[in-house]
Enzyme design. Structure first.
Site, short mmCIF file in Angstrom:
data_model
loop_
_atom_site.label_atom_id
_atom_site.label_comp_id
_atom_site.label_asym_id
_atom_site.label_seq_id
_atom_site.Cartn_x
_atom_site.Cartn_y
_atom_site.Cartn_z
N LYS A 22 0.84 -1.21 0.00
CA LYS A 22 0.00 0.00 0.00
C LYS A 22 0.87 1.25 0.00
O LYS A 22 0.67 2.16 -0.80
CB LYS A 22 -0.89 0.01 1.25
N ASN A 23 1.84 1.29 0.92
CA ASN A 23 2.59 2.54 1.09
C ASN A 23 3.57 2.79 -0.05
O ASN A 23 4.02 3.92 -0.24
CB ASN A 23 3.30 2.55 2.44
N ARG A 100 -4.86 10.75 4.20
CA ARG A 100 -3.78 11.72 4.32
C ARG A 100 -2.77 11.60 3.18
O ARG A 100 -2.14 12.57 2.80
CB ARG A 100 -3.01 11.51 5.63
N CYS A 124 -4.54 12.77 12.73
CA CYS A 124 -5.26 11.50 12.59
C CYS A 124 -5.11 10.72 13.88
O CYS A 124 -4.48 11.19 14.83
CB CYS A 124 -4.79 10.72 11.37
N ARG A 129 0.72 14.61 12.93
CA ARG A 129 1.16 14.38 11.56
C ARG A 129 1.21 15.66 10.70
O ARG A 129 0.47 15.80 9.73
CB ARG A 129 0.30 13.31 10.90
N ASP A 330 4.92 0.80 11.88
CA ASP A 330 3.71 0.16 11.37
C ASP A 330 3.57 -1.30 11.81
O ASP A 330 2.55 -1.94 11.53
CB ASP A 330 3.67 0.23 9.83
N ARG A 422 -8.38 -0.55 5.00
CA ARG A 422 -7.54 0.47 4.36
C ARG A 422 -6.17 -0.11 4.00
O ARG A 422 -5.51 0.41 3.10
CB ARG A 422 -7.33 1.66 5.31
N1 EPU Z 1 6.76 14.74 10.41
C1 EPU Z 1 6.91 16.07 10.70
N2 EPU Z 1 6.72 16.97 9.68
C2 EPU Z 1 6.42 16.57 8.41
C3 EPU Z 1 6.27 15.21 8.13
C4 EPU Z 1 6.46 14.30 9.17
O1 EPU Z 1 7.19 16.46 11.82
O2 EPU Z 1 6.29 17.44 7.53
C5 EPU Z 1 6.95 13.75 11.49
C6 EPU Z 1 5.72 12.90 11.76
O3 EPU Z 1 4.81 13.54 12.63
C7 EPU Z 1 6.32 11.63 12.32
C8 EPU Z 1 7.63 11.50 11.53
O4 EPU Z 1 7.92 12.82 11.05
O5 EPU Z 1 6.64 11.83 13.67
C9 EPU Z 1 7.59 10.53 10.38
O6 EPU Z 1 6.42 10.77 9.58
P1 EPU Z 1 6.44 10.48 8.02
O7 EPU Z 1 6.28 11.77 7.30
O8 EPU Z 1 7.61 9.64 7.66
O9 EPU Z 1 5.10 9.65 7.83
P2 EPU Z 1 4.26 9.59 6.48
O10 EPU Z 1 5.18 9.69 5.33
O11 EPU Z 1 3.13 10.55 6.56
C10 EPU Z 1 4.39 7.02 6.11
C11 EPU Z 1 3.42 5.88 6.06
C12 EPU Z 1 2.92 5.57 7.45
C13 EPU Z 1 4.12 5.24 8.34
C14 EPU Z 1 5.10 6.41 8.34
C15 EPU Z 1 6.37 6.15 9.11
C16 EPU Z 1 2.42 6.06 3.87
C17 EPU Z 1 1.20 6.31 3.06
N3 EPU Z 1 2.31 6.22 5.18
O12 EPU Z 1 3.65 8.13 6.59
O13 EPU Z 1 2.10 4.40 7.33
O14 EPU Z 1 3.69 4.99 9.65
O15 EPU Z 1 5.48 6.71 6.97
O16 EPU Z 1 7.00 5.03 8.64
O17 EPU Z 1 3.45 5.71 3.34
C18 EPU Z 1 0.36 2.94 7.88
O18 EPU Z 1 0.57 2.34 6.82
O19 EPU Z 1 -0.39 2.48 8.77
C19 EPU Z 1 0.99 4.24 8.10
C20 EPU Z 1 0.55 5.11 9.00
#
Ligand code: EPU
Length: 452
Positions: A22-23, A100, A124, A129, A330, A422
């Site tokens: 998915k990711n 998101r 969320c 996030r 995850d 999801r």
């Molecule tokens: N963060 C910030 N600022 C930003 C972006 C992120 O402070 O602009 C922080 C976040 O709050 C968090 C950390 O950085 O503490 C990492 O967040 P990241 O941006 O890496 O998360 P994401 O890219 O939004 C993806 C996965 C998530 C997974 C995270 C971490 C997808 C669609 N989602 O989210 O997957 O937990 O990376 O590995 O790729 C899931 O599949 O259940 C899921 C939540």
């Protein structure tokens, strides 16, 4: 709303194929916005988040050939996307609030069209996030970004049709490490920028490597994906490509826990072992064996067949979630369910989303002994979990509860499985095919039956 009814205690035995990730698939689909030529993806999982992303891409002018709903429930996961209309570049609140990951259309749209408008994602269930680092990264490529009516409005430098991002030095580190989708956004955007970009403190997740592989197949010039420093030499345009989505390492990890918790013997095909090293390390300490099968020369470490078996007694471990190649957040909830059955005290620390513990109270209702302090949970192993009605408003927390239900004595009802849908395709059918006693029911009917 659907629920799963699980009669615990059945041993899982047999073979399952791990689905596409998915990711990985979400940013790969968004990459189709970078070109007006066809992009074909294979092994896309059929999930609620994917269907939402496809709906969004259609609104943004992408034609889809081979959509899941155009087949009679036997979609083979292959889809061709072609951007034919660039008039609407607005990812509306109605879609973004359901998913998101809509944010990963921002970089591609901005790079190709010179402008993008996307509703700012809210918090969320697993935390705040923010997307500040995505925006900082795109600003470093020259984008002007403002907020208007809850929308992020981004424009590339230049005027009219000649708007184009320019390469730059981008630092993507944040308080919790690098950002995965932020790296996907900036890398995709830099692919079409004028000149060279260096992304420092880039996310090293295998899904970023998968995206770089697709972008390079489309004609991009990206080096270093999978390491903290990615170099991108911008090109004028990107073209057609065909790409197979990498297998889902989180689904694989979840199924491995399911086998271990039921004392099972499961063979997983299409298992991305190479992306699961931190997980395999912890599993080995717990006493779960994950062995690649087949002749060594024929094993593809990203698509291996692995046999999962485990020792009679599970040992406790310490787990700290970290950005890749550390232990993935995850899989934190699923490992907590597993460690509930270990012989002793385990310690789990969540470093990515410190509030991601929605499963703690629900697991406790099943007899788990959990003590949380801040972002750490001490798990005291118990002899058995006991079935109960439970609910969690987060995808991975729900997966943890399903695992607990598979191992528990008696009946567990996991409510609101739309969270699970999801991220896991037909999980109940696939678990049932290897011996689990699990079925999907309409929760309203279940309530009525209970009241009778
Ligand atoms: N963060 C910030 N600022 C930003 C972006 C992120 O402070 O602009 C922080 C976040 O709050 C968090 C950390 O950085 O503490 C990492 O967040 P990241 O941006 O890496 O998360 P994401 O890219 O939004 C993806 C996965 C998530 C997974 C995270 C971490 C997808 C669609 N989602 O989210 O997957 O937990 O990376 O590995 O790729 C899931 O599949 O259940 C899921 C939540």
């Amino acid at each position: 709303m659907d629920a799963f009814v699980i009669e615990g205690g059945a041993r899982l035995e047999g073979r399952l194929r791990v689905k596409g990730s998915k990711n990985a698939a979400l940013p790969l689909l968004a990459a189709a916005l970078l070109t007006d030529e066809p992009v074909t993806l294979q092994d896309i999982p059929d999930l609620a988040d994917i269907r939402n992303m496809l709906r969004l891409l259609e609104e943004l002018g992408v034609e889809l050939d081979g959509k899941p709903e155009d087949t009679d429930g036997d979609w083979d996961g292959t889809l061709t996307l072609r951007t034919s209309d660039e008039a609407s570049s607005h990812a509306r609140y109605e879609i973004v609030r359901t998913m998101r990951a809509s944010i990963c259309t921002l970089g591609p749209m901005l790079a190709r069209r010179g402008e993008a408008r996307i509703s700012m994602p809210g918090g969320c269930a697993i935390g705040d996030r923010p997307v500040d680092i995505h925006l900082r990264g795109l600003r470093a490529l020259g984008a002007e970004i403002t907020l208007d009516g809850g929308d992020i409005v981004a424009t590339a430098p230049g005027a009219g049709d000649r708007r184009r991002l320019r390469g730059g030095q981008v630092f993507l580190g944040g308080p919790s490490g690098p950002t995965v989708l932020g790296t996907a956004n900036v890398m995709s955007a830099a692919a079409l920028a004028e000149g060279a970009t260096v992304i420092e403190s880039a996310a090293c997740e295998p899904e970023i490597v998968d995206l770089a592989n697709l972008l390079n197949a489309m004609g991009a010039r990206i080096e270093g994906a999978g390491s903290p420093r990615i170099r991108v030499t911008g090109v004028e345009s990107l073209g057609a490509a065909r790409h197979r989505v990498m297998p889902d390492r989180i689904e694989a990890g979840t199924l491995i826990c399911a086998a271990a918790m039921t004392n099972g013997d499961l063979t997983l095909e299409n298992c991305p072992l190479d992306a699961l090293m931190a997980v395999s390390d912890r599993l080995a300490h717990v006493g779960v064996r994950v062995e690649a099968v087949g002749p060594a020369s024929a094993i593809d470490p990203m698509r291996a067949s692995v046999r999962v078996t485990c020792e009679r007694t599970l040992r406790p471990v310490e787990i700290t979630t970290q950005p890749h190649p550390g232990f993935p957040t995850d899989l934190q909830a699923q490992f907590m369910a597993l460690l509930c059955l270990a012989d002793g005290n385990s310690v789990i620390t969540e470093r990515i989303f410190p509030e991601r513990f929605l499963h703690v109270a629900e697991l406790s209702r099943m007899g788990a002994q959990l003590f949380r302090q801040g972002s750490t949970v001490v798990v005291t192993g118990v002899k058995e979990l006991v079935g109960a009605p439970v609910m969690a408003s987060d995808l991975r927390a729900s997966a943890g509860l399903v695992l607990a239900g598979l191992a528990a004595r008696g009946t567990t009802v996991v409510n609101r499985v739309y969270h699970l849908d999801r991220g896991y395709e037909k999980l109940e059918e696939r678990l049932a095919s290897v011996g689990a006693r699990v079925s999907r029911v309409d929760a309203a009917k279940l309530d009525a039956a209970v009241r009778l």
